[in-house]
Design an enzyme around this catalytic site. Sequence first.
Site, mmCIF file in Angstrom:
data_model
loop_
_atom_site.group_PDB
_atom_site.id
_atom_site.type_symbol
_atom_site.label_atom_id
_atom_site.label_comp_id
_atom_site.label_asym_id
_atom_site.label_seq_id
_atom_site.Cartn_x
_atom_site.Cartn_y
_atom_site.Cartn_z
ATOM 1 N N TYR A 100 16.083 -19.407 16.989
ATOM 2 C CA TYR A 100 16.842 -18.958 18.144
ATOM 3 C C TYR A 100 17.317 -17.511 18.015
ATOM 4 O O TYR A 100 17.521 -16.842 19.019
ATOM 5 C CB TYR A 100 18.062 -19.856 18.369
ATOM 6 C CG TYR A 100 17.756 -21.149 19.073
ATOM 7 C CD1 TYR A 100 16.962 -22.122 18.463
ATOM 8 C CD2 TYR A 100 18.238 -21.396 20.343
ATOM 9 C CE1 TYR A 100 16.683 -23.313 19.099
ATOM 10 C CE2 TYR A 100 17.968 -22.590 20.991
ATOM 11 C CZ TYR A 100 17.184 -23.540 20.374
ATOM 12 O OH TYR A 100 16.917 -24.716 21.013
ATOM 13 N N ASP A 144 8.934 -34.478 10.974
ATOM 14 C CA ASP A 144 8.000 -35.373 11.678
ATOM 15 C C ASP A 144 8.278 -36.833 11.315
ATOM 16 O O ASP A 144 8.353 -37.707 12.180
ATOM 17 C CB ASP A 144 6.532 -34.972 11.415
ATOM 18 C CG ASP A 144 6.204 -34.707 9.957
ATOM 19 O OD1 ASP A 144 7.128 -34.730 9.100
ATOM 20 O OD2 ASP A 144 5.016 -34.479 9.661
ATOM 21 N N ASP A 146 17.960 -29.452 17.979
ATOM 22 C CA ASP A 146 17.830 -29.494 19.436
ATOM 23 C C ASP A 146 16.899 -30.637 19.835
ATOM 24 O O ASP A 146 17.207 -31.443 20.711
ATOM 25 C CB ASP A 146 17.272 -28.142 19.925
ATOM 26 C CG ASP A 146 17.082 -28.112 21.428
ATOM 27 O OD1 ASP A 146 17.988 -28.576 22.142
ATOM 28 O OD2 ASP A 146 16.021 -27.639 21.884
ATOM 29 N N ASP A 152 17.892 -34.758 21.526
ATOM 30 C CA ASP A 152 17.380 -35.332 22.780
ATOM 31 C C ASP A 152 16.765 -36.704 22.516
ATOM 32 O O ASP A 152 16.931 -37.641 23.306
ATOM 33 C CB ASP A 152 16.313 -34.414 23.413
ATOM 34 C CG ASP A 152 16.909 -33.417 24.389
ATOM 35 O OD1 ASP A 152 18.027 -32.932 24.133
ATOM 36 O OD2 ASP A 152 16.258 -33.103 25.406
HETATM 37 C C1 IPM Z 1 20.931 -27.446 24.200
HETATM 38 C C2 IPM Z 1 20.045 -26.693 25.144
HETATM 39 C C3 IPM Z 1 20.070 -25.211 24.777
HETATM 40 C C4 IPM Z 1 19.535 -25.079 23.356
HETATM 41 C C5 IPM Z 1 19.285 -24.295 25.749
HETATM 42 C C6 IPM Z 1 19.766 -24.438 27.168
HETATM 43 C C7 IPM Z 1 19.320 -22.865 25.311
HETATM 44 O O1 IPM Z 1 18.758 -27.223 25.138
HETATM 45 O O2 IPM Z 1 22.128 -27.106 24.099
HETATM 46 O O3 IPM Z 1 20.467 -28.388 23.564
HETATM 47 O O4 IPM Z 1 18.319 -25.089 23.133
HETATM 48 O O5 IPM Z 1 20.363 -24.971 22.449
HETATM 49 MN MN MN Z 2 18.596 -29.082 24.031
#
Ligand code: IPM
Ligand code: MN
Length: 379
Positions: free
Chosen positions: A153, A235, A259, A263
């Site tokens: 990042y 992985d 990240d 999810d």
């Molecule tokens: C998160 C989001 C952010 C990230 C994006 C919007 C930059 O996906 O907070 O998980 O990747 O950190």
């Molecule tokens: Mn995210």
Amino acid sequence: MDSETGGEASKARLRVALLPGDGIGPEVTAQAVKVMKAAASAEGVSVVFNQMPIGGEAIEQTGEPIPERVLAGCQRSDAVFLGAVGGPRWNNLPRAKRPETGLLALRQELGLWANLRPVKMYDPLANASPLRPESLGHGVDMMVVRELSGGLYYGRPSECREEGNGRVAVDTMWYTSRQIERVVRLAFTLAQERRGHLLSVDKANVLSCSRLWREIVDGVVSDYPGVRAEHMYVDAAAAELVLRPHRFDVVVTENMFGDILSDLGGALVGSLGLLPSASLGDDGRGLFEPVHGSAPSLAGQDKANPLGAILSAALLFRYSLPDGRGAGAADRIDCAVLQVLRDGYRTLDLEVSGGRIVGTRAMGDLVVEAIDGGMRNEK
Ligand code: IPM
Ligand code: MN
């Protein structure tokens, strides 16, 4: 904490910078604000909100995804609450002008390096998980600790350029040992307070950053007696999360892996719309935001799940008001959310047979009612 009236410690006042952002951000933020007000008043705390633009909204107003004055306003607050940023309208802007760049700059300017993402299965939502009951085992309750200040990042160079007869794009994964050690130590401490297991996720069979990461984990483990630490490649960790999520306690990993895996965690417990997060640094001013994005396709329809934002408000109280009232307000919110789910209310993302489907606003109202009801019972 700021006590205005001559050291009268009973008057806690919390200044919150409010950045609703784009897409469903404003809708879920509005619900979190209602809930914060209810929980704060139940604890005798006053919250003052200072609303400012970020992301696409700020680009429309000023041309910048995070104007200077917004950064300064955040620096002056006790905590920052954010909805979400981004949307199709701004997807073709150069990187420096994108909504996401505003969020990344905010994290950096506030010196935030640990992103805590609790991933918890609520019992009433067991049937909303895509997993079979036998895979869920005795439930899912883990803390994903995502490193927030480094990795792909922020590494330089990061660019797309012409080279020979084609274009080349480069991103750089970059970590200092200091960045790794502080987040790893925090994760060990959390594991000590929880169930004593730490999983460190990396790609040490390929990446230099990951080899340094692993060395640092091995170097500090003896400082945390009672914690069992384990390494796993990212992985394999992704597969293991789906196969045996109940065995995870604290998971610590670098920025991008965190990240992605968080999810996945959201999907496991029924919806990404449920997950809150707290981003913390050294000076006590945290940033609180739901894990989900701006979901442009849902925006303005009263369909989004506000619980990720509402649970982020609970984290805001827990970390920004380090006295009994902060924990009290956070507990009130957590209990109210559980009660509303037990009562069978669901937003569309959690639609399963038997649930009572409600909109974003109604879900916020139900949580407020549950907080107020809890207060009446105390009297
Ligand atoms: C998160 C989001 C952010 C990230 C994006 C919007 C930059 O996906 O907070 O998980 O990747 O950190
Ligand atoms: Mn995210």
